[in-house]
Scaffold this motif. Structure first.
Motif, PDB file in Angstrom:
ATOM      1  N   GLU A 192     -17.153  22.389  19.676  1.00  0.00           N
ATOM      2  CA  GLU A 192     -18.595  22.203  19.350  1.00  0.00           C
ATOM      3  C   GLU A 192     -17.925  22.730  18.134  1.00  0.00           C
ATOM      4  N   PRO A 193     -17.686  21.878  16.784  1.00  0.00           N
ATOM      5  CA  PRO A 193     -18.155  22.709  15.985  1.00  0.00           C
ATOM      6  C   PRO A 193     -19.034  22.637  14.940  1.00  0.00           C
ATOM      7  N   SER A 194     -19.423  21.757  15.169  1.00  0.00           N
ATOM      8  CA  SER A 194     -20.996  21.783  14.702  1.00  0.00           C
ATOM      9  C   SER A 194     -22.037  21.944  15.387  1.00  0.00           C
ATOM     10  N   LEU A 195     -21.976  23.246  15.921  1.00  0.00           N
ATOM     11  CA  LEU A 195     -23.311  23.608  17.477  1.00  0.00           C
ATOM     12  C   LEU A 195     -23.957  24.671  16.032  1.00  0.00           C
ATOM     13  N   GLY A 196     -25.217  23.856  15.998  1.00  0.00           N
ATOM     14  CA  GLY A 196     -26.115  25.272  15.625  1.00  0.00           C
ATOM     15  C   GLY A 196     -26.088  25.059  14.166  1.00  0.00           C
ATOM     16  N   LEU A 197     -25.033  23.715  13.243  1.00  0.00           N
ATOM     17  CA  LEU A 197     -25.157  23.740  11.839  1.00  0.00           C
ATOM     18  C   LEU A 197     -26.107  22.838  11.218  1.00  0.00           C
ATOM     19  N   ALA A 198     -26.397  23.522  10.160  1.00  0.00           N
ATOM     20  CA  ALA A 198     -27.451  22.208   9.148  1.00  0.00           C
ATOM     21  C   ALA A 198     -26.452  20.838   8.895  1.00  0.00           C
ATOM     22  N   PRO A 199     -26.558  19.736   9.167  1.00  0.00           N
ATOM     23  CA  PRO A 199     -25.890  18.497   8.794  1.00  0.00           C
ATOM     24  C   PRO A 199     -24.652  19.621   7.273  1.00  0.00           C
ATOM     25  N   ALA A 200     -25.158  19.160   6.582  1.00  0.00           N
ATOM     26  CA  ALA A 200     -24.708  19.293   4.889  1.00  0.00           C
ATOM     27  C   ALA A 200     -24.100  20.181   5.407  1.00  0.00           C
ATOM     28  N   VAL A 201     -23.646  21.424   5.871  1.00  0.00           N
ATOM     29  CA  VAL A 201     -22.993  22.672   6.781  1.00  0.00           C
ATOM     30  C   VAL A 201     -22.009  22.240   7.380  1.00  0.00           C
ATOM     31  N   ALA A 202     -22.386  21.013   8.201  1.00  0.00           N
ATOM     32  CA  ALA A 202     -21.580  20.568   9.686  1.00  0.00           C
ATOM     33  C   ALA A 202     -20.663  19.612   8.611  1.00  0.00           C
ATOM     34  N   ALA A 203     -21.258  18.803   7.824  1.00  0.00           N
ATOM     35  CA  ALA A 203     -19.866  18.155   7.006  1.00  0.00           C
ATOM     36  C   ALA A 203     -19.396  18.513   6.445  1.00  0.00           C
ATOM     37  N   ARG A 204     -19.214  19.555   5.509  1.00  0.00           N
ATOM     38  CA  ARG A 204     -18.523  20.575   4.755  1.00  0.00           C
ATOM     39  C   ARG A 204     -17.319  21.004   5.603  1.00  0.00           C
ATOM     40  N   THR A 205     -17.993  21.673   7.186  1.00  0.00           N
ATOM     41  CA  THR A 205     -17.205  22.415   8.302  1.00  0.00           C
ATOM     42  C   THR A 205     -15.924  20.834   8.384  1.00  0.00           C
ATOM     43  N   TYR A 206     -15.947  19.861   8.896  1.00  0.00           N
ATOM     44  CA  TYR A 206     -15.075  18.817   9.162  1.00  0.00           C
ATOM     45  C   TYR A 206     -14.326  18.891   8.326  1.00  0.00           C
ATOM     46  N   GLY A 207     -14.783  18.672   6.657  1.00  0.00           N
ATOM     47  CA  GLY A 207     -13.615  18.578   5.264  1.00  0.00           C
ATOM     48  C   GLY A 207     -12.886  19.763   5.618  1.00  0.00           C
ATOM     49  N   LEU A 208     -13.684  21.008   6.048  1.00  0.00           N
ATOM     50  CA  LEU A 208     -12.542  22.673   5.863  1.00  0.00           C
ATOM     51  C   LEU A 208     -11.526  21.891   6.772  1.00  0.00           C
ATOM     52  N   LEU A 209     -11.709  21.832   7.662  1.00  0.00           N
ATOM     53  CA  LEU A 209     -11.407  21.882   9.196  1.00  0.00           C
ATOM     54  C   LEU A 209      -9.579  20.195   9.120  1.00  0.00           C
ATOM     55  N   ALA A 210     -10.037  19.317   8.227  1.00  0.00           N
ATOM     56  CA  ALA A 210      -9.885  18.254   8.397  1.00  0.00           C
ATOM     57  C   ALA A 210      -8.182  18.721   6.941  1.00  0.00           C
ATOM     58  N   ALA A 211      -8.593  19.506   6.344  1.00  0.00           N
ATOM     59  CA  ALA A 211      -7.523  20.531   5.187  1.00  0.00           C
ATOM     60  C   ALA A 211      -6.884  21.157   6.126  1.00  0.00           C
ATOM     61  N   LEU A 212      -7.581  21.501   7.311  1.00  0.00           N
ATOM     62  CA  LEU A 212      -6.062  22.557   7.603  1.00  0.00           C
ATOM     63  C   LEU A 212      -4.883  21.510   8.046  1.00  0.00           C
ATOM     64  N   ALA A 213      -5.270  20.168   8.149  1.00  0.00           N
ATOM     65  CA  ALA A 213      -4.429  19.879   8.587  1.00  0.00           C
ATOM     66  C   ALA A 213      -3.439  19.202   8.395  1.00  0.00           C
ATOM     67  N   GLY A 214      -4.439  18.855   6.876  1.00  0.00           N
ATOM     68  CA  GLY A 214      -3.752  17.678   5.960  1.00  0.00           C
ATOM     69  C   GLY A 214      -2.724  18.651   4.531  1.00  0.00           C
ATOM     70  N   ASP A 215      -3.285  19.747   4.598  1.00  0.00           N
ATOM     71  CA  ASP A 215      -3.249  20.101   3.763  1.00  0.00           C
ATOM     72  C   ASP A 215      -2.554  21.867   4.166  1.00  0.00           C
ATOM     73  N   ALA A 216      -2.511  22.040   5.206  1.00  0.00           N
ATOM     74  CA  ALA A 216      -2.154  23.711   5.991  1.00  0.00           C
ATOM     75  C   ALA A 216      -0.992  22.591   7.146  1.00  0.00           C
ATOM     76  N   GLY A 217      -0.429  21.845   7.685  1.00  0.00           N
ATOM     77  CA  GLY A 217      -0.215  21.725   8.506  1.00  0.00           C
ATOM     78  C   GLY A 217      -0.700  21.751  10.052  1.00  0.00           C
ATOM     79  N   ALA A 218      -1.578  22.289  10.410  1.00  0.00           N
ATOM     80  CA  ALA A 218      -2.250  22.567  10.987  1.00  0.00           C
ATOM     81  C   ALA A 218      -2.406  21.301  12.528  1.00  0.00           C
ATOM     82  N   ALA A 219      -2.173  22.073  14.030  1.00  0.00           N
ATOM     83  CA  ALA A 219      -2.678  21.077  14.574  1.00  0.00           C
ATOM     84  C   ALA A 219      -4.131  21.536  15.060  1.00  0.00           C
ATOM     85  N   VAL A 220      -5.059  20.550  14.523  1.00  0.00           N
ATOM     86  CA  VAL A 220      -6.508  20.658  14.691  1.00  0.00           C
ATOM     87  C   VAL A 220      -6.975  20.254  15.703  1.00  0.00           C
ATOM     88  N   VAL A 221      -7.898  20.317  17.045  1.00  0.00           N
ATOM     89  CA  VAL A 221      -8.487  19.593  17.979  1.00  0.00           C
ATOM     90  C   VAL A 221      -9.214  20.308  18.013  1.00  0.00           C
TER      91      VAL A 221
END
Length: 216
Positions: free
Chosen positions: A151-180
């Protein structure tokens, strides 16, 4: 897609109750995978089984073809796995800076600018949202090969949650991580290629793309 880590016929028991019923769960490299389900569906247990914080009663955990079922959680962490649970994910007695230093490269700024003025504060004095940002920073800075977040967005404001999903997506797309990510519903803004698995009562009920699990 190359499978980075996987559960094979995994079963987990909590006393007399079985939380996972022979679950097969492949996790591709360089991809965001979402485990979808209600409370009790088994999504958190699946993350814990991958991380090694619960033991399998049957089945295997396979990481890049190697059976790691017997490896402890700390051994998996040293191999490049980072697990962010939904609660108690920071060291409350350490400052924000000290928490970050546990996994961050030296001198790396926190991925959330909101944490910069809080670096000297004990983590135990932070708000729920600030603690969540600190816990997520550990995953974002760790350069891990496998990143598991409950639950990445637990307790986060909507704008911060949206930014968080972008950062996690970058781990997969840019860093090649397997993100679950373990989620109750499909979050918006997931990257192309995201895989969604819906769990029900400890079993795999359906798999597909995000739009297949989003109702208007």
């Amino acid at each position: 897609m190359t499978v980075e880590i996987a559960l094979r016929a995994a079963r987990v028991r909590y006393g007399p109750l079985e939380a996972l019923h022979g679950l097969d769960l492949p996790v591709p490299a360089a991809t965001v995978t979402v485990l979808l389900g209600r409370n009790g569906a088994g999504r958190t247990t699946a993350l814990r089984a991958l991380a090694g914080t619960v033991r399998l009663s049957a089945g295997r955990v396979v990481w890049r073809g190697a059976d790691v079922t017997g490896l402890r959680a700390d051994e998996r962490a040293r191999r490049g796995l980072c697990f962010v649970p939904d609660r108690r994910a920071v060291y409350e007695g350490l400052t924000v800076a000290e928490n970050l230093a546990l996994t961050a490269p030296e001198g790396a700024p926190p991925p959330y600018p909101e944490l910069v003025p809080l670096l000297s504060r004990p983590a135990g004095t932070l708000s729920g949202g600030e603690r969540r940002m600190l816990a997520l920073s550990r995953a974002l800075l760790a350069r891990a090969r496998v990143v598991l977040v409950d639950e990445p967005s637990l307790g986060l404001a909507p704008a911060v949650a949206a930014r968080t999903y972008g950062l996690l997506a970058a781990l997969a797309g840019d860093a090649g991580a397997a993100v679950v990510l373990a989620e109750r519903r499909v979050p918006p803004g997931l990257p192309r290629g995201t895989v969604v698995h819906e769990l029900r009562r400890g079993s795999l009920a359906a798999s597909g793309e995000p739009y297949e699990f989003t109702s208007d």
